[in-house]
Design an enzyme around this catalytic site. Structure first.
Site, PDB file in Angstrom:
ATOM      1  N   ASP A 120      18.983 -11.337  69.702  1.00 62.92           N
ATOM      2  CA  ASP A 120      18.954 -12.688  69.133  1.00 62.92           C
ATOM      3  C   ASP A 120      20.144 -13.548  69.527  1.00 62.92           C
ATOM      4  O   ASP A 120      20.000 -14.745  69.778  1.00 62.92           O
ATOM      5  CB  ASP A 120      18.894 -12.610  67.601  1.00 62.92           C
ATOM      6  CG  ASP A 120      17.567 -12.063  67.100  1.00 62.92           C
ATOM      7  OD1 ASP A 120      16.531 -12.406  67.670  1.00 62.92           O
ATOM      8  OD2 ASP A 120      17.573 -11.289  66.119  1.00 62.92           O
ATOM      9  N   TYR A 148      13.658 -13.028  59.725  1.00 64.60           N
ATOM     10  CA  TYR A 148      14.818 -12.394  59.105  1.00 64.60           C
ATOM     11  C   TYR A 148      15.927 -13.387  58.811  1.00 64.60           C
ATOM     12  O   TYR A 148      16.157 -14.313  59.574  1.00 64.60           O
ATOM     13  CB  TYR A 148      15.399 -11.320  60.030  1.00 64.60           C
ATOM     14  CG  TYR A 148      14.979  -9.927  59.658  1.00 64.60           C
ATOM     15  CD1 TYR A 148      15.472  -9.333  58.503  1.00 64.60           C
ATOM     16  CD2 TYR A 148      14.088  -9.205  60.453  1.00 64.60           C
ATOM     17  CE1 TYR A 148      15.096  -8.046  58.150  1.00 64.60           C
ATOM     18  CE2 TYR A 148      13.698  -7.931  60.104  1.00 64.60           C
ATOM     19  CZ  TYR A 148      14.201  -7.342  58.956  1.00 64.60           C
ATOM     20  OH  TYR A 148      13.818  -6.086  58.608  1.00 64.60           O
TER      21      TYR A 148
END
Lengths: 654, 654
Positions: free
Chosen positions: B316, B404
């Protein structure tokens, strides 16, 4: 380490209570009330035991009803039927006429219903009074006074501590302690000023020094810089004013949010959590989680094998008692401003109840943490941003065992998790040395020089928890879930590997004895007979923190006494008599009682009422930052619902 | 996982800023101001690059001055001399004319001083705008509309997410993403309603779907019970009113108690802590601790090797950016009432600055914990009871990377410790299945059934931290202290064993590459040239929490890209260019840049300016409690002074 010092001061905070303070019986696991304690003493003093010389009370506790009866009582109170009344009984261990006697005293019958002379190894917990005697009488011993004058030390500035002496293979033993002394000379951090080089054994039956050896003289470390004081009291921090507190305390029963449990103060274990259940809004009923949880034993071995130190291998809970060592909690320092307090009663060597004000505190904790949150921008035209701050409930007790302070927390979460935390603070045990810098040292000193002439000794702390989990009922099993790396067999994608979970129900005690390693594993207690809405095993997971096991040799005496500390996890079938991991008679024990011995039978643990034992461990290599006072060193483990609920219970109330 | 969705909504919280908001330069590591960002864009648009087609900005950051210069600047500000002014420069990565160009823009010279075409593997971070395009254009693709109508789904109720596609051995690659879609049909928890069975690849250069395969149809899981909402807002909890707050924030420089450090918001790393020093009252000076600390990379591999899931192996930080994913913090939910906020600026694909209000919060935390305490009854006639409540300072940011939410905390303690914490919350990634109960499942499903027709996939989270510790200066070494069981050789006491500490300075990178195991070990960064008052090595300890390493096969493609996740600890000599553990060009990287590659040289790390890299890991086996929203799952590690101070610094002020 256990300290008992001593002086008339004790009466300042242990106020003797007579027949005034009475409390009505509310829960079968309630601790003994002062009235009951006085009745117990009266029953014993009027019995056939009254002729025994020097009768002292070493252990007095509720003799607990059978678990089935307690659970039945609980369910009958819930259904508003008249709860069955319980015969209140006490387990008492006295020493009198040089014999250790185990008594069961029935309070309703006002009689001793069992009287058994214990003839095994080890001794019951020590009393305050005998430790006080050991300290004071040693300080008057002529040999000791000679040693002091040889060193030009004033007796008025000396403090002596009795330490348990362990067991090192002796075939014949006596009740005795070793005495170590300090020279305050105006300072209050006594541990920083040890008078090393003198071996003293004090016989607790004869009440005199039976071994005295003045072996060598070591320099006294400096007193400067050893003090610690709270900085001037400031107005803050005050604690969050949770106007919508969900906490209710009725006697010893606490309800908070969906949780309901019983809190007891116990002379041996300290704080005990019992019959903890959580209300499941979806099923509209309380579901059982933890029948009992408490510290079962501690083991604190020091890593210096020389004469002054080798025996320091303390089992504080069994040798003395975390409850007996409990400190009266300081509001705004030990517990925040919103805390509510629960008093405790301790029973002294004379069988008298002594009030310990503020033995336990209970408070809602809000640290600024986030319970859950999410921002979703995947829905066109909307930004969905939700979440809640985390508020938990903490039950806290602090045991000051001589130099060390153990902060014991049970933290309940709205999610169903229980975090069991320990904080270690206080003062290190140290020895005097002639060295003033590590550059001078060519030999092993078994610790860290924390100040000139002062070495803090390497040591461990092991806290073994008794966790009688009853996950949604009695029929539980212990499951080990291993994460296994797998190769992709039939390649339909370019991915070559993944991990999967291999579940295994452990069938017998020997399998469930686990030393944690770096292999990825989850440990769960599951209900063997119940499943979630989609068929998962209902369970709670033991989430271990950083953990340690004992590094001593298996044949070393302290390790023989605490052999269970070689593994962090044990599972046993529930047996009411199995509560103390190191054995009941821990003082000078030989390792012939306790977890290691019970589990030799390798009993079945599948689909049974089982008990989980977890040892939290610290290897403590001291650093200069630990001197003169240690910043709190923390560790914890968590009991976490894992497919216990059908979904996150905080969303039941969305 | 990275999500970018999308819709015009973005403008609601990313408000384009022009030349209005200016900020004067205060610290050489300050992030670029909106004025500077606009200048950078103007310089580039007026340069030789202006003829490039489709020029997009993928990375814009301060090009940092040399460390020596920054430290010199800091010391000159302390001595009240006029600080040297720095030439402000920016590092910019653009894509234009189908080429990736690395630029250095000098703001004072108003010119591009370096222009380099990057021809290696991997691509720079993706932009919001291209991800938004990928999502919207896919939803209009006729093949996709056909797939929807086959399934009787309304296109207005569909949300699509672009996911990075990883690298799986392709020799030729293009900038592209894979698209996965969900059917909301009124619900907001889109992840609970995946439309499985369709493979879509969207080409980011051609801006169209280049691969489309409708392979199978899976049932849509139920929408009921998938919602999550904050429960009605309650008056509490408010936060402690610390009337004597010690917090001061000047620009990006924070002082609190003895601590002083710089906080920056960065599009790639998120929050960055720089030049953290602590004032030593005894030495009467600031002492250096941490030159820079931030998340360097994340790796989130899912454990389902089938077509829909095998490629989900997200990095990420490098593929998208924790700063770009930062969420505007919600007062009273994400941060307590006493929090102070710091805004951030993000730079979009057009090179425009966008304000992110409340990107970071900074607050004093008081959880009811005890900083230190002790009760001493060893001094006759007195009961000495002292202690202090613990107040710490937290710097927090939250990155919402699709499903998330990562809560990133830096917690500073008065003792000199820094606890780096991560909280994981949000929603799981799930797949649809025809099963409604685990009893029906005879095959591997690679996860946990969390609701009927819904399986949450097993996965990992690895967060790798860059920790440029400068312990009391530059010349540092990395020390491994092993606790070794020893047999007592010459027995003068009955004790047979103990443990001692064996210290070893690790000399080269290969030695310092450590996979944590259950062997008791302490890891420290020490100053090779300074000692405490009694001669101990001055150091800070890395106290690791429960940690994990990657379980993928070494030859699996995602593992080749993130080979460093096989070890939790790495140490490198400081090199300004080595910041991103998985390589700078993380999107579709081949593993030919980053920690694993740099350390192949096996450079010397003794008595040098060194950098510590620590990977915090979670193996996540989902449970039903994680659905529909996860309670925050926490982990942390600590940087702890260990013989850094001559004694516990909180007693300096007693």
């Amino acid at each position: 380490m256990l300290s008992m010092n001593f002086s008339i001061i004790l009466v300042l905070f242990f106020v003797a209570i007579n027949f005034l303070n009475t409390q009505s019986f509310q829960h079968p696991l309630d601790p003994l009330s002062p009235k009951e304690i006085n009745e117990i003493r009266a029953i014993i003093e009027n019995s056939h035991l009254k002729t025994l010389t020097n009768l002292t009370y070493h252990f007095v506790d509720v003799d607990e009803p059978e678990k089935d009866d307690v659970l039945h009582w609980l369910s009958s109170t819930k259904s508003n039927r008249q709860p069955k009344s319980f015969p209140r009984r006490a387990k008492v261990v006295v020493i009198g006429g040089k014999q250790t006697r185990e008594l069961i005293v029935d309070l309703s019958k006002r009689s001793i219903v069992l009287d058994h002379v214990y003839k095994g190894h080890g001794y019951p917990p020590l009393t305050f009074e005998e430790l006080l005697q050991a300290s004071l009488l040693t300080q008057k011993d002529p040999r000791f006074l000679t040693s002091l004058s040889k060193r030009n030390l004033k007796s008025s500035q000396v403090s002596c501590l009795p330490l348990t002496k362990g067991w090192f293979g002796e075939h014949v033993s006596k009740r005795a302690v070793k005495i170590t002394c300090f020279y305050r000379n105006g300072t209050t951090n006594i541990y920083g000023r040890p008078i090393n080089g003198i071996t003293i054994i004090f016989d607790l039956e004869l009440l005199k020094v039976t071994t005295y050896m003045d072996r060598y003289r070591a320099p006294l470390p400096k007193a400067e810089g050893t003090e610690f004081h709270s900085r001037p009291l400031k107005p803050g921090p005050s604690f969050p004013n949770t106007t919508n507190s969900k906490l209710s305390i009725q006697g010893n029963v606490v309800t908070w949010g969906d949780w309901k449990f019983h809190v007891a103060f116990n002379s041996r274990a300290g704080v005990i959590i019992s019959t903890a259940s959580i209300f499941d809004s979806k099923e509209n009923k309380y579901r059982r989680v933890l029948y009992r949880g408490h510290v079962s034993e501690t083991f604190v071995p020091y890593m210096d094998p020389t004469e002054d130190w080798y025996y320091r291998t303390f089992m504080d809970v069994g040798e003395f008692g975390f409850g007996k060592a409990a400190d009266s909690l300081q509001p705004l320092v030990d517990c925040p401003g919103n805390a509510r307090f629960m008093d405790g009663y301790l029973i002294d060597g004379f069988g008298m109840p002594n009030l310990l004000p503020r033995a336990i505190c209970i408070f809602e904790k809000y640290s600024g943490d986030v319970a859950w949150r999410h921002t979703e921008i995947g829905v066109p035209g909307r930004v969905i941003r939700d979440g809640e701050p985390e508020v938990t409930l903490v039950v806290r007790m602090i045991a000051t065992v001589g130099n060390y302070d153990y902060i014991l927390d049970w933290e309940f979460r709205q999610t169903g998790s229980i975090t069991v935390g320990v904080g270690l603070t206080g003062v290190l045990e140290m020895k005097a040395t002639s060295y003033t810098s590590t550059d001078q040292i060519k030999e092993e000193v078994y610790g860290t020089m924390v100040a000139p002439n002062l070495i803090a000794i390497n040591h461990d702390h092991f806290l073994t928890y008794y966790l009688d989990l009853d996950i949604d009922g009695d029929n539980n099993s212990f499951m080990k879930s291993s994460l296994q790396s797998k190769r992709v067999k039939r390649m339909t994608t370019p991915r070559k590997s993944y991990w999967r979970v291999k579940n295994k129900i452990l069938k017998r005690e020997a399998e469930a004895r686990i030393r944690l390693d770096s292999k990825p594993t989850q440990l769960l207690v599951v209900n063997s007979n119940k499943k979630t809405n989609v068929g998962n095993l209902i369970g709670y997971q033991l989430v271990t923190g950083q953990s340690a096991y004992s590094l001593l040799a298996n044949d070393d005496y302290p390790q023989i006494r605490t052999a269970y500390t070689k593994y962090q996890v044990w599972v046993t079938p529930y047996d009411k008599s199995e509560r103390w991991a190191g054995g009941f008679y821990a003082d000078q024990s030989h390792g012939d009682d306790g977890l290691t011995v019970w589990t030799r039978r390798n009993r079945k643990i599948e689909n049974k009422d089982i008990v989980l034992w977890y040892t939290m461990g610290f290897h403590h290599v001291p650093s200069q930052e630990d001197f003169p006072i240690m910043a709190t060193l923390r560790s914890s483990f968590e009991l976490k619902p894992t497919n216990f609920f059908d979904q996150n219970p905080i969303t039941y109330k969305s």
